[in-house]
Scaffold this motif. Structure first.
Motif, PDB file in Angstrom:
ATOM      1  N   GLY A  53       0.836  -1.192   0.000  1.00  0.00           N
ATOM      2  CA  GLY A  53       0.000   0.000   0.000  1.00  0.00           C
ATOM      3  C   GLY A  53       0.870   1.240   0.000  1.00  0.00           C
ATOM      4  O   GLY A  53       2.007   1.226  -0.474  1.00  0.00           O
ATOM      5  N   LEU A  54       0.342   2.294   0.585  1.00  0.00           N
ATOM      6  CA  LEU A  54       1.079   3.556   0.615  1.00  0.00           C
ATOM      7  C   LEU A  54       2.337   3.457   1.478  1.00  0.00           C
ATOM      8  O   LEU A  54       3.390   3.994   1.103  1.00  0.00           O
ATOM      9  N   GLY A  55       2.251   2.795   2.618  1.00  0.00           N
ATOM     10  CA  GLY A  55       3.421   2.629   3.481  1.00  0.00           C
ATOM     11  C   GLY A  55       4.515   1.829   2.787  1.00  0.00           C
ATOM     12  O   GLY A  55       5.703   2.155   2.881  1.00  0.00           O
ATOM     13  N   PHE A  56       4.115   0.777   2.096  1.00  0.00           N
ATOM     14  CA  PHE A  56       5.049  -0.045   1.338  1.00  0.00           C
ATOM     15  C   PHE A  56       5.744   0.811   0.275  1.00  0.00           C
ATOM     16  O   PHE A  56       6.973   0.765   0.131  1.00  0.00           O
ATOM     17  N   ALA A  57       4.951   1.600  -0.464  1.00  0.00           N
ATOM     18  CA  ALA A  57       5.515   2.451  -1.516  1.00  0.00           C
ATOM     19  C   ALA A  57       6.491   3.470  -0.925  1.00  0.00           C
ATOM     20  O   ALA A  57       7.563   3.711  -1.487  1.00  0.00           O
ATOM     21  N   PHE A  58       6.135   4.046   0.205  1.00  0.00           N
ATOM     22  CA  PHE A  58       7.004   5.030   0.852  1.00  0.00           C
ATOM     23  C   PHE A  58       8.316   4.384   1.294  1.00  0.00           C
ATOM     24  O   PHE A  58       9.404   4.916   1.040  1.00  0.00           O
ATOM     25  N   PHE A  59       8.232   3.232   1.940  1.00  0.00           N
ATOM     26  CA  PHE A  59       9.424   2.528   2.427  1.00  0.00           C
ATOM     27  C   PHE A  59      10.339   2.128   1.266  1.00  0.00           C
ATOM     28  O   PHE A  59      11.549   2.352   1.319  1.00  0.00           O
ATOM     29  N   VAL A  60       9.757   1.565   0.224  1.00  0.00           N
ATOM     30  CA  VAL A  60      10.553   1.171  -0.948  1.00  0.00           C
ATOM     31  C   VAL A  60      11.187   2.405  -1.596  1.00  0.00           C
ATOM     32  O   VAL A  60      12.340   2.374  -2.023  1.00  0.00           O
ATOM     33  N   GLY A  61      10.432   3.511  -1.642  1.00  0.00           N
ATOM     34  CA  GLY A  61      10.964   4.748  -2.202  1.00  0.00           C
ATOM     35  C   GLY A  61      12.140   5.291  -1.409  1.00  0.00           C
ATOM     36  O   GLY A  61      13.117   5.769  -1.987  1.00  0.00           O
ATOM     37  N   LEU A  62      12.047   5.223  -0.078  1.00  0.00           N
ATOM     38  CA  LEU A  62      13.175   5.677   0.747  1.00  0.00           C
ATOM     39  C   LEU A  62      14.409   4.815   0.515  1.00  0.00           C
ATOM     40  O   LEU A  62      15.526   5.332   0.425  1.00  0.00           O
ATOM     41  N   ILE A  63      14.200   3.507   0.426  1.00  0.00           N
ATOM     42  CA  ILE A  63      15.325   2.608   0.136  1.00  0.00           C
ATOM     43  C   ILE A  63      15.933   2.960  -1.225  1.00  0.00           C
ATOM     44  O   ILE A  63      17.160   3.032  -1.374  1.00  0.00           O
TER      45      ILE A  63
END
Length: 161
Positions: A53-63
């Motif tokens: 979801g959005l949290g997953f997308a944010f975390f992957v984006g930060l990585i």
């Protein structure tokens, strides 16, 4: 195959997308590189919304920002915007034929280029070269084989649970 072992497809696909983003390309075609990570996140948001979801997308984006050395938060913002739009239209997109899904993904990738351009302009960063606007078309063409590959791996793992 146990339930825990079936979960390997998602992290492997994200790592593979990150690695494909790091592959050195000749300067003339560097701007044509498709947004592999965006394509991978789009697949998972569409097909596994309880995991991605959005949290997953944010975390992957930060990585990705850390791996690629981008401005911290740039890819996180881009992926969250993409995931939000996908979540909003998920019920319709999932049942589109693959050709229509490709067009929708192409539109999302163009939107991503617009977001990137606005961010770079607002922050005084160098703008994307004009050839970078062809990358969404390449991503759109890559969507069907990528979707079919991920779907085959995900469903094969699911059937063996």
């Amino acid at each position: 195959m146990s339930r825990e072992r079936a979960g390997w497809v998602l992290p492997v696909s994200i790592v593979l997308a990150l690695l494909l983003g790091l592959v050195p390309l000749p300067a003339p075609i560097m701007a044509l590189r498709p947004y592999w990570l965006g394509l991978a996140v789009a697949y998972w948001v569409l097909e596994e919304p309880e995991k991605a979801g959005l949290g997953f997308a944010f975390f992957v984006g930060l990585i990705a920002d850390l791996v690629f050395g981008n401005l911290l938060g740039e890819q996180a913002l881009r992926l969250v915007i993409m995931a939000f739009i996908l979540q909003r239209f998920r019920a319709r997109l999932r049942f589109f034929p693959l050709s229509q899904q490709s067009l929708a993904i192409g539109a999302l990738l163009v939107n991503d280029r617009i977001v990137t351009t606005v961010l770079h302009f607002a922050l005084g960063e160098p703008l994307l070269p004009p050839t970078a606007w062809a990358a969404p078309a390449i991503g759109m063409l890559l969507w069907p084989p990528m979707f079919l590959l991920f779907d085959t791996l995900r469903l094969k793992a699911w059937r063996h649970r």
